[in-house]
Design an enzyme around this catalytic site. Structure first.
Site, PDB file in Angstrom:
ATOM      1  N   ASP A 224       2.663  -2.891  16.380  1.00  0.00           N
ATOM      2  CA  ASP A 224       2.261  -2.892  17.781  1.00  0.00           C
ATOM      3  C   ASP A 224       1.572  -1.587  18.162  1.00  0.00           C
ATOM      4  O   ASP A 224       2.031  -0.497  17.795  1.00  0.00           O
ATOM      5  CB  ASP A 224       3.511  -3.102  18.651  1.00  0.00           C
ATOM      6  CG  ASP A 224       3.192  -3.280  20.113  1.00  0.00           C
ATOM      7  OD1 ASP A 224       2.649  -4.339  20.457  1.00  0.00           O
ATOM      8  OD2 ASP A 224       3.491  -2.365  20.905  1.00  0.00           O
ATOM      9  N   GLU A 264       7.146   1.184  -1.973  1.00  0.00           N
ATOM     10  CA  GLU A 264       8.415   1.420  -2.679  1.00  0.00           C
ATOM     11  C   GLU A 264       9.111   0.091  -2.967  1.00  0.00           C
ATOM     12  O   GLU A 264       9.918  -0.019  -3.890  1.00  0.00           O
ATOM     13  CB  GLU A 264       9.344   2.288  -1.821  1.00  0.00           C
ATOM     14  CG  GLU A 264       8.847   3.696  -1.569  1.00  0.00           C
ATOM     15  CD  GLU A 264       9.733   4.425  -0.551  1.00  0.00           C
ATOM     16  OE1 GLU A 264      10.840   3.916  -0.247  1.00  0.00           O
ATOM     17  OE2 GLU A 264       9.312   5.480  -0.050  1.00  0.00           O
TER      18      GLU A 264
END
Length: 549
Positions: A224, A264
């Site tokens: 957002d 990751e």
């Protein structure tokens, strides 16, 4: 194996053989793009999708109960607007705790179940992540506002005297707090203070939240207000181009850091809400290679014009400005902007053309819940708005917004999903709904759509099956055919992947069009059953579209 049906539910022998060949190829071929560049996205506004406990508010268990519906429709990724702990002043976009769920939506266990059950159906799920600001009820802000010397004193932007920065919603952006005798900055609404990402502790805390959800299996995030994270370090007055409140260099650096966190966990999506030019968006995606966030919404089509010139230019420009390994994101409506069919004044014929383009051009289609049945939202007087934006502008005459075919009251785009003809459209078994149901719900609902072979539901499903089956449509290259080769009012483009090639013809005009073709051309799909190929001619009905090979 599921096949693609024409409106008469029959496939001719040539098309059937073609689909068998394509499916065999697709089953053995490896996608050349990451999943997030070839997926299709279905946006859910949780408060309005399905209520499971009768309180009139949609919830996570309600979403879980409808996962089979989304899977059968054919979407590959679900994006859920926020259901984190929040005072709900902005209905979830004002977050008080990023690792908890607001009780009206359910529990953390419900959210984890939603992730698991989505994956069990072979789909991905993306959560909304509001990184620019928190609620003023977040513990971070309460501590920050308590004094100028507390440990979180500079986790937000504070100033002794306001500068000239304005809120993106209009009006002042600085708000006074007596306990500090200072003003804090809120780029959006007053109860949404902006975080200070120049403080490394803020970045560390937010990355920990991202990892919290990635560890639980979420496939990525819709981001957002992502281009508003960094402001001028010295908090100087803004320039005419607003460069002091939107710092591209710092934001793009953060985009790469956030991507590194996602990597990751491997293969996760970051989809940014970024306003402005394509060049501005590429600052976040990457200039030469896609090493920033993976995707950015292309919002220009939220103000689309229904014309062949507009769409030919749109498709060409987006294809050129977001070449492989980038991908544009086609979205024609969302929780903030007027629904597509209302923008088209209820014209389903026009809507089907736009829908055809959304699913067959080179892009990631992002589709708002209810569009598949033709929901248009409601017209709701601004004085009754629950939406804080609607309340902010309740004294502005509505006709001024109607003149630009928009509404400032976002309640109108967020009404409950219409499932059937029972009371409250099957959204809730309770006596009331948090927002009113559309008056046309007994005609416009999923149950009715399933009994109408020409419904928007089936055109959505058929186009998604094509996209999921044909590698050329899913991730192939795109070439726009020259205007001089086509009749007036018609645009066309080809999608190619290896030896597989299909061409789309879209007739925007109110007249039938005849296009020369070859003996070997066959129909794969068309909006109208009257579209035919005969005597080396493609006969395309008024306001229709066809896919051929």
């Amino acid at each position: 194996m599921k096949y693609i049906f024409y409106h008469n539910k029959k496939l001719n022998a040539i098309a059937l053989l073609f689909l068998f060949q394509v499916q065999l190829i697709a089953q053995n071929a490896m996608d050349t793009l990451p999943w997030y560049h070839s997926t299709s996205i279905y946006q859910i506004y949780p408060r309005s999708y399905q209520d499971s406990n009768g309180d009139g508010i949609g919830d996570i268990q309600g979403i879980i109960s409808r996962l089979d519906y989304i899977q059968q429709l054919g979407f590959k990724t679900i994006w859920c607007s926020p259901f984190y702990a929040s005072p709900q002043k902005d209905f979830g976009y004002d977050i008080a705790d990023y690792t908890m769920i607001s009780p009206e939506y359910g529990t953390l266990a419900d959210a984890e179940q939603l992730i698991t059950e989505t994956h069990q159906r072979g789909m991905k799920i993306v959560f909304d992540m509001v990184m620019n600001h928190t609620s003023d009820q977040h513990q971070w802000f309460k501590e920050s506002a308590s004094s100028k010397t507390n440990p979180k004193a500079d986790w937000y932007l504070w100033k002794d005297k306001p500068n000239n920065w304005k809120s993106v919603t209009g009006g002042k952006a600085w708000h006074y707090v007596a306990s500090r005798n200072q003003y804090y900055y809120a780029a959006f609404l007053p109860f949404q203070p902006d975080l200070n990402y120049r403080n490394p502790e803020v970045k560390k805390a937010m990355f920990a939240i991202v990892r919290f959800w990635l560890k639980r299996g979420v496939d990525g995030f819709r981001l957002d207000m992502f281009d508003a994270l960094y402001e001028d370090e010295q908090l100087r007055n803004n320039t005419p181009s607003n460069k002091r409140t939107i710092c591209d260099e710092d934001n793009s650096r953060f985009a790469k850091e956030l991507r590194a966190v996602c990597e990751e966990f491997g293969g996760r999506m970051l989809l940014g809400e970024i306003f402005g030019s394509h060049q501005h968006q590429r600052e976040f995606l990457g200039k030469e290679k896609n090493d920033g966030i993976m995707l950015s919404f292309n919002f220009e089509m939220l103000r689309m014009r229904f014309s062949p010139h507009y769409f030919s230019k749109l498709i060409t420009t987006l294809n050129n400005d977001f070449p492989k390994p980038f991908s544009p994101v086609f979205t024609f409506s969302n929780h903030d902007r007027r629904r597509n069919l209302r923008r088209l004044k209820g014209d389903v014929e026009k809507y089907k053309l736009v829908q055809f383009i959304q699913f067959t051009t080179r892009s990631v289609p992002c589709f708002y819940y209810g569009e598949e049945i033709g929901m248009q939202g409601v017209k709701r007087p601004y004085k009754y708005a629950l939406d804080p934006l609607g309340q902010k502008y309740k004294h502005v005459p509505r006709f001024l917004f109607d003149m630009i075919n928009e509404s400032i009251n976002r309640d109108e785009m967020r009404t409950p999903m219409q499932w059937d003809t029972t009371i409250n459209a099957g959204f809730t078994k309770g006596g009331s709904t948090w927002l009113p149901i559309e008056k046309e719900f007994k005609r416009v609902n999923v149950q009715a759509a399933l009994h109408d072979s020409s419904s928007l539901y089936y055109s959505t499903q058929q186009l998604l099956r094509l996209r999921n089956t044909l590698q050329s449509v899913k991730e192939g290259t795109l070439t726009v055919l020259p205007k001089k080769e086509l009749p007036k009012g018609v645009i066309a483009y080809t999608r190619s992947f290896g030896e597989e090639k299909v061409t789309m013809y879209i007739n925007f005009s109110k007249q039938q069009k005849v296009i020369p073709t070859s003996n070997s051309t066959t129909k794969v799909y068309s909006i109208k059953g009257t579209d035919t190929i005969q005597n080396k001619q493609l006969i395309l009905s008024r306001r229709s579209a066809i896919m051929v090979r």
